[in-house]
Scaffold this active site. Structure first.
Site, PDB file in Angstrom:
ATOM      1  N   GLU A 112       0.773  -1.488   0.056  1.00 53.09           N
ATOM      2  CA  GLU A 112      -0.020   0.090   0.146  1.00 53.09           C
ATOM      3  C   GLU A 112       0.806   1.227  -0.103  1.00 53.09           C
ATOM      4  O   GLU A 112       0.503   2.471  -0.401  1.00 53.09           O
ATOM      5  CB  GLU A 112      -0.896   0.012   1.409  1.00 53.09           C
ATOM      6  N   HIS A 122     -11.224 -11.499   8.378  1.00 52.50           N
ATOM      7  CA  HIS A 122     -11.228 -11.203   7.151  1.00 52.50           C
ATOM      8  C   HIS A 122     -11.311 -12.380   6.251  1.00 52.50           C
ATOM      9  O   HIS A 122     -10.771 -13.540   6.677  1.00 52.50           O
ATOM     10  CB  HIS A 122      -9.717 -10.474   6.999  1.00 52.50           C
ATOM     11  N   HIS A 142      -5.135  -8.516   9.352  1.00 50.63           N
ATOM     12  CA  HIS A 142      -5.346  -8.797   7.796  1.00 50.63           C
ATOM     13  C   HIS A 142      -4.108  -8.509   7.108  1.00 50.63           C
ATOM     14  O   HIS A 142      -4.126  -8.821   5.776  1.00 50.63           O
ATOM     15  CB  HIS A 142      -6.449  -8.510   7.395  1.00 50.63           C
TER      16      HIS A 142
HETATM   17  C1  UD1 Z   1      -6.747  -5.631   0.478  1.00 48.22           C
HETATM   18  C2  UD1 Z   1      -6.095  -4.315   0.269  1.00 48.22           C
HETATM   19  C3  UD1 Z   1      -5.723  -3.743   1.347  1.00 48.22           C
HETATM   20  C4  UD1 Z   1      -6.882  -3.507   2.496  1.00 48.22           C
HETATM   21  C5  UD1 Z   1      -7.766  -4.617   2.522  1.00 48.22           C
HETATM   22  C6  UD1 Z   1      -8.920  -4.405   3.123  1.00 48.22           C
HETATM   23  C7  UD1 Z   1      -4.375  -4.459  -1.623  1.00 48.22           C
HETATM   24  C8  UD1 Z   1      -2.895  -4.826  -2.185  1.00 48.22           C
HETATM   25  N1  UD1 Z   1      -4.696  -4.873  -0.594  1.00 48.22           N
HETATM   26  O1  UD1 Z   1      -6.201  -6.527   1.084  1.00 48.22           O
HETATM   27  O2  UD1 Z   1      -4.915  -2.588   1.304  1.00 48.22           O
HETATM   28  O3  UD1 Z   1      -6.492  -2.921   3.721  1.00 48.22           O
HETATM   29  O4  UD1 Z   1      -8.115  -5.036   1.112  1.00 48.22           O
HETATM   30  O5  UD1 Z   1      -9.723  -5.441   3.802  1.00 48.22           O
HETATM   31  O6  UD1 Z   1      -5.169  -3.719  -2.579  1.00 48.22           O
HETATM   32  N2  UD1 Z   1     -11.381 -12.469   0.141  1.00 48.22           N
HETATM   33  C9  UD1 Z   1     -12.814 -13.106   0.035  1.00 48.22           C
HETATM   34  N3  UD1 Z   1     -13.762 -12.398  -0.382  1.00 48.22           N
HETATM   35  C10 UD1 Z   1     -13.908 -10.988   0.174  1.00 48.22           C
HETATM   36  C11 UD1 Z   1     -12.609 -10.263   0.149  1.00 48.22           C
HETATM   37  C12 UD1 Z   1     -11.193 -11.008   0.100  1.00 48.22           C
HETATM   38  O7  UD1 Z   1     -12.756 -14.366  -0.421  1.00 48.22           O
HETATM   39  O8  UD1 Z   1     -14.858 -10.334  -0.092  1.00 48.22           O
HETATM   40  C13 UD1 Z   1     -10.251 -13.271   0.136  1.00 48.22           C
HETATM   41  C14 UD1 Z   1     -10.019 -13.897  -1.438  1.00 48.22           C
HETATM   42  O9  UD1 Z   1      -9.296 -14.994  -1.280  1.00 48.22           O
HETATM   43  C15 UD1 Z   1      -8.898 -12.660  -1.764  1.00 48.22           C
HETATM   44  C16 UD1 Z   1      -8.039 -12.562  -0.552  1.00 48.22           C
HETATM   45  O10 UD1 Z   1      -9.227 -12.456   0.536  1.00 48.22           O
HETATM   46  O11 UD1 Z   1      -7.857 -13.191  -2.878  1.00 48.22           O
HETATM   47  C17 UD1 Z   1      -7.339 -11.411  -0.511  1.00 48.22           C
HETATM   48  O12 UD1 Z   1      -7.809 -10.297  -1.074  1.00 48.22           O
HETATM   49  P1  UD1 Z   1      -6.673  -9.002  -1.613  1.00 48.22           P
HETATM   50  O13 UD1 Z   1      -7.916  -7.941  -2.030  1.00 48.22           O
HETATM   51  O14 UD1 Z   1      -5.848  -9.448  -2.669  1.00 48.22           O
HETATM   52  O15 UD1 Z   1      -6.051  -8.456  -0.296  1.00 48.22           O
HETATM   53  P2  UD1 Z   1      -6.525  -8.070   1.052  1.00 48.22           P
HETATM   54  O16 UD1 Z   1      -5.619  -8.657   1.899  1.00 48.22           O
HETATM   55  O17 UD1 Z   1      -7.932  -8.177   1.456  1.00 48.22           O
HETATM   56  N1  UDP Z   2     -15.363  -3.248   8.815  1.00 46.36           N
HETATM   57  C1  UDP Z   2     -16.529  -3.796   8.689  1.00 46.36           C
HETATM   58  N2  UDP Z   2     -16.532  -5.157   8.970  1.00 46.36           N
HETATM   59  C2  UDP Z   2     -15.375  -5.904   9.421  1.00 46.36           C
HETATM   60  C3  UDP Z   2     -14.320  -5.341   9.519  1.00 46.36           C
HETATM   61  C4  UDP Z   2     -13.971  -4.036   9.383  1.00 46.36           C
HETATM   62  O1  UDP Z   2     -17.377  -3.196   8.461  1.00 46.36           O
HETATM   63  O2  UDP Z   2     -15.683  -6.919   9.908  1.00 46.36           O
HETATM   64  C5  UDP Z   2     -15.027  -1.835   8.373  1.00 46.36           C
HETATM   65  C6  UDP Z   2     -14.167  -0.930   9.352  1.00 46.36           C
HETATM   66  O3  UDP Z   2     -15.329  -0.353  10.209  1.00 46.36           O
HETATM   67  C7  UDP Z   2     -13.752   0.094   8.385  1.00 46.36           C
HETATM   68  C8  UDP Z   2     -13.092  -0.656   7.340  1.00 46.36           C
HETATM   69  O4  UDP Z   2     -14.205  -1.895   7.294  1.00 46.36           O
HETATM   70  O5  UDP Z   2     -14.700   1.018   8.101  1.00 46.36           O
HETATM   71  C9  UDP Z   2     -11.784  -1.118   7.384  1.00 46.36           C
HETATM   72  O6  UDP Z   2     -11.605  -2.116   6.337  1.00 46.36           O
HETATM   73  P1  UDP Z   2     -10.160  -3.110   6.668  1.00 46.36           P
HETATM   74  O7  UDP Z   2      -9.898  -3.086   8.034  1.00 46.36           O
HETATM   75  O8  UDP Z   2     -10.456  -4.368   5.871  1.00 46.36           O
HETATM   76  O9  UDP Z   2      -9.057  -2.433   5.562  1.00 46.36           O
HETATM   77  P2  UDP Z   2      -8.148  -1.218   5.985  1.00 46.36           P
HETATM   78  O10 UDP Z   2      -8.803  -0.180   6.561  1.00 46.36           O
HETATM   79  O11 UDP Z   2      -7.116  -1.621   6.724  1.00 46.36           O
HETATM   80  O12 UDP Z   2      -7.680  -0.957   4.674  1.00 46.36           O
END
Ligand code: UD1
Ligand code: UDP
Length: 382
Positions: free
Chosen positions: A134, A243, A210
């Site tokens: 990020e 997550h 996460h």
């Molecule tokens: C992404 C963002 C991170 C943000 C996070 C919020 C990037 C590189 N990372 O990370 O900055 O903090 O989202 O949560 O953009 N998955 C599901 N269903 C969902 C969502 C995720 O199954 O609705 C699983 C899938 O296997 C997916 C994996 O989570 O491939 C990872 O998702 P990805 O968007 O690659 O990275 P995050 O760790 O979620």
């Molecule tokens: N959030 C949510 N449900 C959850 C966890 C987080 O609605 O189970 C909301 C949280 O209140 C915030 C946003 O999701 O508004 C943050 O997302 P996340 O922590 O996945 O990503 P980041 O902010 O680290 O990028």
């Protein structure tokens, strides 16, 4: 009168939460025509937020696959969004934050020579591998964007230090706008598992974890510290909405599953999440969004990372960066759990991140940029 055609692009849960109030504001304005494209980098976690805020996407790239690589996310978005932009020719593309959706969407817009507005610009740790990827995504966005909507004066200063001079505007963070929709309502939890948490006679800790840079040993240390805390303090309960990432789910259930007073839940709806935080004793997290929301709710935050691009709450005294060593996390949480004076110092409602009017300022700024009003709005200041 001319209408500004805006394409707002987002793909993950936090982007959706923070773009929702801006989308609503742009829809209210007669001068702007906002269409929404979701990449669906997240699928279920994104759809939940869209439903809560009543947003229906005009375009859906539907790119999510379980556990896919950053390269795959990037190429699919470049391809898909490139086509959407070619067809719709917006006047402005808006992206949010530091995700791969945000960076790649800005790049796709640049390739089509469409101006980019970057919401939540200018946050920096200075360490390219933390948060990973990020920090780099957000820095590259600084080069790509034409409008830099910086939540705080510190964020604006970061951009200027990098030689970016034009288009910077301090707005406050739209997450505080979003909280106007999600908090303060007298609602009960939508899930049965949250109703089993003993908020009345125990101190509840909201936990989330996460981040990619915490995969492996750091995450083991964090979960180990949580186990230590639950063993030491028999009056605490931990609620951890896990997550959906398999890289997080595996270790979370292996190390924290089946332990009394630790509740592992599915991801929560945003209203449930904000209610949970507001009823908690404190928040332990590596999330960016939670670091901004918890101070607004008067809850101390223990940041489960080695550095933060959100130093404002640390300066305000409501957040502490604990690092990712088991004994450090246990010690710092232990202080808050035993020392009422220290706890009270941190448990104050401060809001260094916004005043709930960020979306309004961003919309005004866009109108000014496109010559539809003759004065810039006043910037956000604390
Ligand atoms: C992404 C963002 C991170 C943000 C996070 C919020 C990037 C590189 N990372 O990370 O900055 O903090 O989202 O949560 O953009 N998955 C599901 N269903 C969902 C969502 C995720 O199954 O609705 C699983 C899938 O296997 C997916 C994996 O989570 O491939 C990872 O998702 P990805 O968007 O690659 O990275 P995050 O760790 O979620
Ligand atoms: N959030 C949510 N449900 C959850 C966890 C987080 O609605 O189970 C909301 C949280 O209140 C915030 C946003 O999701 O508004 C943050 O997302 P996340 O922590 O996945 O990503 P980041 O902010 O680290 O990028």
């Amino acid at each position: 009168m001319k209408t500004i055609k805006i394409l707002s692009v987002f793909g993950t849960r936090p982007e959706a939460v923070k773009m929702a109030p801006l989308a609503a504001e742009l829809s209210r304005r007669s001068e702007t025509e906002n269409t929404v494209c979701v990449t669906a980098q997240h699928r279920q976690m994104l759809d939940g937020v869209l439903k809560q805020f009543g947003i229906s996407a005009d375009h859906d790239l539907d790119i999510m696959e379980p556990g896919q690589t950053l390269c795959k996310i990037t190429t699919k978005i470049l391809d898909g969004l490139g086509d959407v932009i070619k067809k719709t020719r917006p006047d402005l593309v808006l992206v949010h934050g530091d995700t791969t959706t945000a960076f790649t969407s800005a790049l796709a817009a640049f390739y089509e020579q469409i101006p980019v507005g970057h919401v939540e610009a200018g946050l920096r740790t200075g360490n390219r591998y933390s948060p990973y990827p990020e920090e780099m995504n957000r820095s590259l966005l600084g080069r790509l964007a034409d409008y830099h909507f910086a939540p705080t004066a510190k964020n604006a200063a970061n951009l200027r230090r990098e030689g970016i001079e034009k288009g910077i505007f301090v707005t406050g963070n739209t997450v505080i706008d979003a909280m106007k929709y999600t908090t303060g309502k007298n609602i009960s939890y939508s899930r049965d598992d949250l109703r089993t948490v003993n908020f009345k006679s125990r101190r509840v800790i909201t936990l989330t974890c996460h981040r990619r840079e915490n995969y492996g040993k750091p995450m083991e240390n964090i979960f180990g510290a949580i186990r230590d805390l639950v063993t030491t303090f028999d009056d605490i309960e931990v609620v951890y909405p896990v997550h959906m990432n398999p890289a997080v789910r595996g270790p979370a259930s292996a190390m924290l599953g089946g332990i009394p007073r630790i509740h592992l839940t599915e991801p929560l709806e945003v209203t449930d999440m904000h209610k949970l935080m507001s009823e908690s004793f404190m928040v332990m997290t590596d999330s960016g969004g939670l670091q901004e929301e918890a101070p607004a709710l008067g809850k101390p935050v223990i940041v489960l990372r080695t550095e933060t691009e959100r130093p404002e709450a640390v300066a305000a005294g409501t957040a502490v960066v604990a690092g990712v060593r088991r004994e450090d996390i246990t010690r710092i949480a232990g202080i808050l759990l035993t020392d009422a004076g220290e706890y009270d110092k941190m448990a104050k409602a401060v809001n260094p991140y916004g005043d709930g009017r960020a979306s309004e300022r961003i919309a005004d700024c866009i109108l000014y940029g496109f010559g539809l009003c003759d004065r810039m709005p006043a910037e956000f200041s604390i």
